[in-house]
Design an enzyme around this catalytic site. Structure first.
Site, PDB file in Angstrom:
ATOM      1  N   ASP A 199       0.847  -1.196   0.000  1.00  0.00           N
ATOM      2  CA  ASP A 199       0.000   0.000   0.000  1.00  0.00           C
ATOM      3  C   ASP A 199       0.878   1.239   0.000  1.00  0.00           C
ATOM      4  O   ASP A 199       2.042   1.178   0.359  1.00  0.00           O
ATOM      5  CB  ASP A 199      -0.852   0.032   1.275  1.00  0.00           C
ATOM      6  CG  ASP A 199      -1.899  -1.062   1.265  1.00  0.00           C
ATOM      7  OD1 ASP A 199      -2.186  -1.578   0.176  1.00  0.00           O
ATOM      8  OD2 ASP A 199      -2.410  -1.385   2.349  1.00  0.00           O
TER       9      ASP A 199
ATOM     10  N   MET B  11      -8.736   6.826   9.865  1.00  0.00           N
ATOM     11  CA  MET B  11      -9.234   7.462   8.639  1.00  0.00           C
ATOM     12  C   MET B  11     -10.197   8.595   8.938  1.00  0.00           C
ATOM     13  O   MET B  11     -11.160   8.818   8.232  1.00  0.00           O
ATOM     14  CB  MET B  11      -9.937   6.420   7.756  1.00  0.00           C
ATOM     15  CG  MET B  11      -8.990   5.316   7.318  1.00  0.00           C
ATOM     16  SD  MET B  11      -9.805   4.053   6.348  1.00  0.00           S
ATOM     17  CE  MET B  11     -10.334   2.899   7.593  1.00  0.00           C
TER      18      MET B  11
ATOM     19  N   LYS C 289      -4.528   3.461  -3.957  1.00  0.00           N
ATOM     20  CA  LYS C 289      -5.862   3.740  -4.506  1.00  0.00           C
ATOM     21  C   LYS C 289      -5.763   4.211  -5.962  1.00  0.00           C
ATOM     22  O   LYS C 289      -4.857   4.954  -6.316  1.00  0.00           O
ATOM     23  CB  LYS C 289      -6.531   4.852  -3.690  1.00  0.00           C
ATOM     24  CG  LYS C 289      -6.718   4.478  -2.243  1.00  0.00           C
ATOM     25  CD  LYS C 289      -8.022   3.729  -2.021  1.00  0.00           C
ATOM     26  CE  LYS C 289      -8.216   3.351  -0.573  1.00  0.00           C
ATOM     27  NZ  LYS C 289      -7.373   2.241  -0.132  1.00  0.00           N
TER      28      LYS C 289
ATOM     29  N   THR D  37      -0.587  -2.052  14.919  1.00  0.00           N
ATOM     30  CA  THR D  37      -1.621  -1.204  14.326  1.00  0.00           C
ATOM     31  C   THR D  37      -1.444   0.254  14.752  1.00  0.00           C
ATOM     32  O   THR D  37      -0.852   0.546  15.796  1.00  0.00           O
ATOM     33  CB  THR D  37      -3.017  -1.747  14.695  1.00  0.00           C
ATOM     34  OG1 THR D  37      -3.987  -1.036  13.940  1.00  0.00           O
ATOM     35  CG2 THR D  37      -3.317  -1.564  16.186  1.00  0.00           C
TER      36      THR D  37
HETATM   37  N1  SAH Z   1      -4.216  -1.532   8.822  1.00  0.00           N
HETATM   38  C1  SAH Z   1      -3.839  -0.234   9.308  1.00  0.00           C
HETATM   39  C2  SAH Z   1      -4.956   0.784   9.175  1.00  0.00           C
HETATM   40  C3  SAH Z   1      -5.337   1.069   7.773  1.00  0.00           C
HETATM   41  S1  SAH Z   1      -6.505   2.350   7.675  1.00  0.00           S
HETATM   42  C4  SAH Z   1      -3.384  -0.337  10.750  1.00  0.00           C
HETATM   43  O1  SAH Z   1      -3.545  -1.385  11.385  1.00  0.00           O
HETATM   44  O2  SAH Z   1      -2.810   0.643  11.256  1.00  0.00           O
HETATM   45  C5  SAH Z   1      -5.471   3.749   7.434  1.00  0.00           C
HETATM   46  C6  SAH Z   1      -5.556   4.670   8.647  1.00  0.00           C
HETATM   47  O3  SAH Z   1      -4.665   4.231   9.642  1.00  0.00           O
HETATM   48  C7  SAH Z   1      -5.109   6.071   8.344  1.00  0.00           C
HETATM   49  O4  SAH Z   1      -6.153   6.823   7.775  1.00  0.00           O
HETATM   50  C8  SAH Z   1      -4.780   6.570   9.735  1.00  0.00           C
HETATM   51  O5  SAH Z   1      -5.945   6.901  10.438  1.00  0.00           O
HETATM   52  C9  SAH Z   1      -4.184   5.341  10.362  1.00  0.00           C
HETATM   53  N2  SAH Z   1      -2.703   5.341  10.268  1.00  0.00           N
HETATM   54  C10 SAH Z   1      -1.943   4.444   9.658  1.00  0.00           C
HETATM   55  N3  SAH Z   1      -0.635   4.741   9.786  1.00  0.00           N
HETATM   56  C11 SAH Z   1      -0.574   5.860  10.519  1.00  0.00           C
HETATM   57  C12 SAH Z   1       0.494   6.661  11.020  1.00  0.00           C
HETATM   58  N4  SAH Z   1       1.762   6.374  10.768  1.00  0.00           N
HETATM   59  N5  SAH Z   1       0.177   7.757  11.762  1.00  0.00           N
HETATM   60  C13 SAH Z   1      -1.105   8.050  12.018  1.00  0.00           C
HETATM   61  N6  SAH Z   1      -2.145   7.334  11.570  1.00  0.00           N
HETATM   62  C14 SAH Z   1      -1.885   6.240  10.840  1.00  0.00           C
END
Ligand code: SAH
Length: 481
Positions: free
Chosen positions: A250, A386, A272, A334
């Site tokens: 991604d 998000m 995307k 996460t």
């Molecule tokens: N699978 C991912 C989430 C995917 S959805 C996980 O477990 O983290 C994508 C969202 O994750 C982003 O819109 C944001 O809200 C959050 N996100 C992912 N990486 C981030 C980062 N480094 N800092 C802040 N938010 C993050």
């Protein structure tokens, strides 16, 4: 462009090597050369006791006296190890004019060949060089490697050497052999050898060879890449990145993580589609996964954070399963967990929050299936993924359902990365807060009393920004926290 040394391993069997010098330094070089099968000639006015003993045993030949050019007749390589810099220089010059490689001990400038720091395990040798610029660093790294690799690595190298011809005969094609070795090295054989059980190791390797198939079997690993800092990858993720033929990642996956992938792996970004057609994006990802796996590749599907947290990992696995493709899943850290840690926001806290919820605020409609009443309950932490564009709605719904407008909130942008920003305020001012600081994706929103703790517990990157720039409200919050 800077020039650099070219690393080579020389076969010195029955070739003459001259070591000039008869002291400790010369003796150490001779000791290393003794294992190579070289014809070693030591030239010096006097020899130390050990060198004399080796001469008496005919392991080395000697020329007594001061260096003269004729010492270089028939020589392939010379090591100048006298304690006289002028003599060493003369030897280097004489060697140069005869096109003989020379190593001058402790003089990188004069040396046309450098002797690396080494770690030896049986037939396996790891050589380290800093190009003469930082020998202490090379030594330091050698010490690390000495600790990291135990003696069983030598037994492993020997075992593989013994079986090499058989493995080659069974698997003629190089990618198939590479896969075979990757599997063998990831399997139980190294551990058996560490325990000293050579018999079982040999038997297991033979069984592996017997069942090896030249037909590649593709598989997919769904791997969590964590939030950005490569230090947060799991060891399993790192290993799979090193074995992958193809990596479908991604956009959210950081460059630091991608830099750890096998160098000849094919990297494909499956972000995307322009226009945000999620359906088209997702189905083209499914197609790529199936195609590459079916052609026998080891595919890593690399997702930001954890693949099963708002990652559509489940859907991808269902597709693989329907095609009979093998898969595994490697969890990642996460965003909520990682950003909480790197912002100094404990997600639970004895005094403030007994539970935490991971929520996605993506759906725009009022009938979004989210139980806002439950989310508005006190004593829990909410982590909204998000969320950057839906903040007004989040605020309105939570407040309408009874969450106190003064509840602290924190937005963590680019969590764990070098540009991490943390913005802290209250639920009432949430949309204005984000707008004032131009918070942009990727960012995660925390709602709950614990968010205010970042003012005290932050440790990574810039200090948190409080409230609106230059507003009194920021100061109030700082005092409250
Ligand atoms: N699978 C991912 C989430 C995917 S959805 C996980 O477990 O983290 C994508 C969202 O994750 C982003 O819109 C944001 O809200 C959050 N996100 C992912 N990486 C981030 C980062 N480094 N800092 C802040 N938010 C993050």
């Amino acid at each position: 462009m800077t020039t650099r040394l070219f690393p080579v391993f020389a076969d010195l069997r029955d070739r003459t090597v001259l070591v000039a010098g008869g002291g400790t330094v010369a003796r150490r070089k001779v000791a290393a050369l003794l294992q190579t099968g070289a014809r070693i000639v030591v030239g010096a006015p006097v020899l130390d006791r050990e060198l004399e003993a080796w001469a008496a045993e005919d392991r080395i030949e000697t020329i007594m006296g001061d260096f003269v050019d004729a010492w270089l007749d028939d020589v392939w390589l010379v090591i100048a190890a006298t304690d006289d810099a002028a003599v060493n220089r003369a030897i280097a010059a004489a060697a140069e004019s005869r096109r003989i490689f020379a190593n001058v001990v402790d003089d990188a400038e004069l040396s046309t060949i450098h002797l690396p720091a080494r770690v030896e395990r049986g037939p396996l040798q790891i050589a380290i060089s800093s190009g003469g610029g930082a020998p202490m660093l090379a030594r330091h790294i050698r010490e690390h490697l000495e600790i990291q690799f135990d003696d069983s690595l030598g037994a492993l190298a020997e075992l593989l050497q013994k079986s090499r011809a058989r493995i080659r005969a069974k698997l003629a094609d190089l990618p198939a052999r590479r896969r075979f070795y990757d599997r063998v090295l990831a399997g139980p054989i190294p551990a058996l050898l560490r325990r000293g059980d050579t018999t079982s190791a040999e038997r297991t390797l033979q069984a592996n060879i017997d069942t090896a198939s030249p037909q590649p079997v593709g598989r997919v690993a769904l791997v969590g890449a964590g939030p950005g800092d490569p230090g947060l990858l799991t060891l399993r993720a790192l290993r799979l990145l090193n074995e992958a033929d193809v990596i479908l990642h991604d956009r959210l996956v950081s460059d630091g993580v991608l830099a750890l992938a096998r160098r000849d792996a094919e990297l494909i970004e499956v972000g995307k589609h322009v226009g945000g057609d999620h359906h088209a994006t997702q189905s083209s990802i499914h197609r790529l996964l199936v195609e590459h796996a079916k052609s026998g590749k080891r595919v890593v599907r690399l997702k930001g954070g954890d693949p099963f947290v708002f990652g559509r990992g489940g859907e991808e696995l269902e597709v693989l399963q329907s095609h009979g493709i093998d898969f595994e899943v490697v969890p990642g850290i996460t965003a909520a967990v990682a950003c909480g840690a790197y912002a100094g926001i404990p997600l639970t806290h004895r005094e403030h929050a007994q539970s935490v919820r991971f929520v996605t605020a993506q759906t725009k409609s009022d009938d979004d299936g989210i139980d806002w009443h439950a989310l508005a309950q006190d004593r829990q932490t909410l982590a909204f993924y998000m969320g950057v564009s839906g903040l007004e709605r989040i605020r309105d719904r939570l407040v309408a359902c009874g969450r106190c407008p003064n509840t602290p909130v924190a937005l963590v942008e680019n969590g764990t990365r070098s540009g991490q920003r943390v913005v802290i305020g209250t639920l009432a001012e949430l949309p204005e807060l984000a707008a004032a600081h131009r918070v942009s994706a990727p960012a995660i929103l925390f709602v709950g009393e614990v968010a205010a703790l970042a003012t005290r517990l932050h440790w990574f990157g810039a200090a948190p920004l409080l409230g609106f720039p230059a507003s009194a409200r920021g100061a109030t919050l700082a005092r409250a926290a």
